[in-house]
Design a protein around this motif. Structure first.
Motif, PDB file in Angstrom:
ATOM      1  N   ILE A  21       0.850  -1.183   0.000  1.00  0.00           N
ATOM      2  CA  ILE A  21       0.000   0.000   0.000  1.00  0.00           C
ATOM      3  C   ILE A  21       0.890   1.238   0.000  1.00  0.00           C
ATOM      4  CG2 ILE A  21      -1.835   1.244   1.217  1.00  0.00           C
ATOM      5  CD1 ILE A  21      -2.767  -1.545   0.621  1.00  0.00           C
ATOM      6  N   ALA A  22       0.670   2.135  -0.951  1.00  0.00           N
ATOM      7  CA  ALA A  22       1.327   3.446  -0.944  1.00  0.00           C
ATOM      8  C   ALA A  22       0.345   4.434  -0.330  1.00  0.00           C
ATOM      9  CB  ALA A  22       1.682   3.880  -2.366  1.00  0.00           C
ATOM     10  N   ILE A  23       0.809   5.225   0.617  1.00  0.00           N
ATOM     11  CA  ILE A  23      -0.015   6.249   1.235  1.00  0.00           C
ATOM     12  C   ILE A  23       0.663   7.584   0.987  1.00  0.00           C
ATOM     13  CG2 ILE A  23      -0.999   7.131   3.385  1.00  0.00           C
ATOM     14  CD1 ILE A  23      -1.035   4.202   4.375  1.00  0.00           C
ATOM     15  N   ILE A  24      -0.070   8.484   0.364  1.00  0.00           N
ATOM     16  CA  ILE A  24       0.478   9.800   0.030  1.00  0.00           C
ATOM     17  C   ILE A  24       0.035  10.779   1.102  1.00  0.00           C
ATOM     18  CG2 ILE A  24       0.601  11.630  -1.701  1.00  0.00           C
ATOM     19  CD1 ILE A  24      -0.238   9.447  -3.777  1.00  0.00           C
ATOM     20  N   GLY A  25       0.973  11.206   1.932  1.00  0.00           N
ATOM     21  CA  GLY A  25       0.712  12.173   2.985  1.00  0.00           C
ATOM     22  C   GLY A  25       0.813  11.569   4.365  1.00  0.00           C
ATOM     23  N   LYS A 132      -1.398   0.282 -13.723  1.00  0.00           N
ATOM     24  CA  LYS A 132      -0.662  -0.686 -14.558  1.00  0.00           C
ATOM     25  C   LYS A 132      -1.241  -2.054 -14.245  1.00  0.00           C
ATOM     26  CE  LYS A 132       3.907  -2.415 -15.717  1.00  0.00           C
ATOM     27  NZ  LYS A 132       5.343  -2.340 -15.463  1.00  0.00           N
ATOM     28  N   GLY A 133      -2.173  -2.491 -15.081  1.00  0.00           N
ATOM     29  CA  GLY A 133      -2.873  -3.743 -14.821  1.00  0.00           C
ATOM     30  C   GLY A 133      -3.685  -3.620 -13.541  1.00  0.00           C
ATOM     31  N   GLN A 134      -3.448  -4.516 -12.597  1.00  0.00           N
ATOM     32  CA  GLN A 134      -4.131  -4.483 -11.304  1.00  0.00           C
ATOM     33  C   GLN A 134      -3.331  -3.716 -10.245  1.00  0.00           C
ATOM     34  OE1 GLN A 134      -7.225  -5.702 -10.729  1.00  0.00           O
ATOM     35  NE2 GLN A 134      -7.305  -6.152 -12.902  1.00  0.00           N
ATOM     36  N   SER A 135      -2.249  -3.073 -10.664  1.00  0.00           N
ATOM     37  CA  SER A 135      -1.368  -2.358  -9.741  1.00  0.00           C
ATOM     38  C   SER A 135      -1.295  -0.880 -10.084  1.00  0.00           C
ATOM     39  CB  SER A 135       0.042  -2.962  -9.800  1.00  0.00           C
ATOM     40  OG  SER A 135       0.006  -4.320  -9.454  1.00  0.00           O
ATOM     41  N   TRP A 136      -0.482  -0.164  -9.308  1.00  0.00           N
ATOM     42  CA  TRP A 136      -0.292   1.272  -9.501  1.00  0.00           C
ATOM     43  C   TRP A 136       1.198   1.591  -9.507  1.00  0.00           C
ATOM     44  CZ3 TRP A 136      -4.452   4.299 -10.414  1.00  0.00           C
ATOM     45  CH2 TRP A 136      -5.700   3.754 -10.116  1.00  0.00           C
ATOM     46  N   VAL A 137       1.612   2.397 -10.469  1.00  0.00           N
ATOM     47  CA  VAL A 137       2.991   2.862 -10.527  1.00  0.00           C
ATOM     48  C   VAL A 137       3.034   4.231  -9.853  1.00  0.00           C
ATOM     49  CG1 VAL A 137       4.916   3.507 -12.019  1.00  0.00           C
ATOM     50  CG2 VAL A 137       3.402   1.617 -12.679  1.00  0.00           C
ATOM     51  N   VAL A 138       3.881   4.356  -8.843  1.00  0.00           N
ATOM     52  CA  VAL A 138       4.021   5.604  -8.103  1.00  0.00           C
ATOM     53  C   VAL A 138       5.397   6.182  -8.407  1.00  0.00           C
ATOM     54  CG1 VAL A 138       4.042   6.686  -5.822  1.00  0.00           C
ATOM     55  CG2 VAL A 138       2.462   4.789  -6.296  1.00  0.00           C
ATOM     56  N   ARG A 139       5.397   7.371  -8.992  1.00  0.00           N
ATOM     57  CA  ARG A 139       6.649   8.056  -9.323  1.00  0.00           C
ATOM     58  C   ARG A 139       6.879   9.160  -8.294  1.00  0.00           C
ATOM     59  NH1 ARG A 139       4.443   7.005 -14.461  1.00  0.00           N
ATOM     60  NH2 ARG A 139       5.743   5.560 -15.629  1.00  0.00           N
ATOM     61  N   THR A 140       8.090   9.154  -7.725  1.00  0.00           N
ATOM     62  CA  THR A 140       8.406  10.112  -6.670  1.00  0.00           C
ATOM     63  C   THR A 140       9.678  10.885  -6.997  1.00  0.00           C
ATOM     64  OG1 THR A 140       9.659   8.432  -5.451  1.00  0.00           O
ATOM     65  CG2 THR A 140       7.326   8.706  -4.876  1.00  0.00           C
ATOM     66  N   PHE A 151       2.758  -0.592  -6.531  1.00  0.00           N
ATOM     67  CA  PHE A 151       1.973  -0.926  -5.347  1.00  0.00           C
ATOM     68  C   PHE A 151       0.654  -1.565  -5.768  1.00  0.00           C
ATOM     69  CE2 PHE A 151       4.805   2.440  -4.059  1.00  0.00           C
ATOM     70  CZ  PHE A 151       5.227   2.043  -2.800  1.00  0.00           C
ATOM     71  N   ASP A 152       0.099  -2.350  -4.875  1.00  0.00           N
ATOM     72  CA  ASP A 152      -1.204  -2.962  -5.120  1.00  0.00           C
ATOM     73  C   ASP A 152      -2.338  -1.967  -4.920  1.00  0.00           C
ATOM     74  OD1 ASP A 152      -0.204  -5.652  -5.582  1.00  0.00           O
ATOM     75  OD2 ASP A 152       0.260  -5.675  -3.441  1.00  0.00           O
ATOM     76  N   CYS A 153      -2.123  -0.990  -4.058  1.00  0.00           N
ATOM     77  CA  CYS A 153      -3.170  -0.033  -3.702  1.00  0.00           C
ATOM     78  C   CYS A 153      -2.519   1.304  -3.369  1.00  0.00           C
ATOM     79  CB  CYS A 153      -3.931  -0.572  -2.497  1.00  0.00           C
ATOM     80  SG  CYS A 153      -5.293   0.456  -1.948  1.00  0.00           S
ATOM     81  N   VAL A 154      -3.235   2.395  -3.623  1.00  0.00           N
ATOM     82  CA  VAL A 154      -2.757   3.740  -3.280  1.00  0.00           C
ATOM     83  C   VAL A 154      -3.848   4.448  -2.488  1.00  0.00           C
ATOM     84  CG1 VAL A 154      -2.022   5.993  -4.170  1.00  0.00           C
ATOM     85  CG2 VAL A 154      -1.288   3.899  -5.327  1.00  0.00           C
ATOM     86  N   ILE A 155      -3.454   5.030  -1.369  1.00  0.00           N
ATOM     87  CA  ILE A 155      -4.356   5.862  -0.574  1.00  0.00           C
ATOM     88  C   ILE A 155      -3.849   7.295  -0.660  1.00  0.00           C
ATOM     89  CG2 ILE A 155      -5.231   6.369   1.743  1.00  0.00           C
ATOM     90  CD1 ILE A 155      -4.883   3.361   2.373  1.00  0.00           C
TER      91      ILE A 155
END
Length: 190
Positions: A21-25, A132-140, A151-155
């Protein structure tokens, strides 16, 4: 409450202990989201643009590089009692005022965040999130270096105070701002 129960049951049904899980903030919402996800056994990474947890409750003086991201002012106290502001299972300290100052709220959030501190990437700005498919690409971006992780999920918990919302008013640009060196009577439209 129904939404939280639904989310919790969905997490248990859909995710495993390997779920990322990616959490932004790392303000109040990001802290409690990370805490609850970790309690469910999920792998959490929190991205925080600033150098400290607490989000809008961290006062930043006007000359601070993150001041424009903050709606806080130096002597702010909450308009809610601490019994209402607290997270369900984590009380404020007994010596905290009934209507806490921003410093007391920030200290509370920093205390709540202690278990998740190793999972927070400070001074890291999320530039883009793409599916990206069932996932999420997080660029930082951190220290002028771009990174990418899946990540599988992003909050998204970056709050609505991250960018000032200024009304479009005729003559607003001519308004003299208030500062502690002068009083409100010196604010005028030229």
């Amino acid at each position: 409450m129904v939404e939280l129960i639904h989310v919790k049951s969905t997490l248990k049904k859909s995710f495993s202990k390997h779920t990322t899980i990616a959490i932004i903030g790392a303000g109040a919402a990001g802290i409690i989201a990370a805490k609850k996800c970790m309690e469910e056994g999920l792998k959490v990474t929190v991205f925080e643009t600033t150098n400290v947890v607490g989000g809008t409750w961290v006062y930043r003086p006007p000359n601070d590089r993150f001041a424009s991201m903050n709606a806080m002012y130096a002597h702010l106290h909450t308009n809610l009692p601490k019994q209402v502001m607290k997270f369900k299972d984590i009380p404020f300290d007994d010596d905290v005022a009934i209507f806490p100052s921003h410093k007391e709220v920030a200290a509370y959030l920093q205390r709540v965040a202690k278990p998740i501190m190793p999972f927070i990437q400070f001074k890291t700005t999320v530039k883009k999130v793409t599916p990206k498919g069932q996932s999420w690409v997080v660029r930082t971006l951190c220290d002028s270096k771009e990174n990418e992780a899946i990540f599988d999920c992003v909050i998204v918990a970056n709050g609505h105070y991250a960018k000032p919302n200024m009304p479009k008013l005729s003559g607003l640009d001519k308004l003299t701002a208030y500062s502690p060196e002068n009083d409100a009577s010196s604010c005028s439209m030229d």
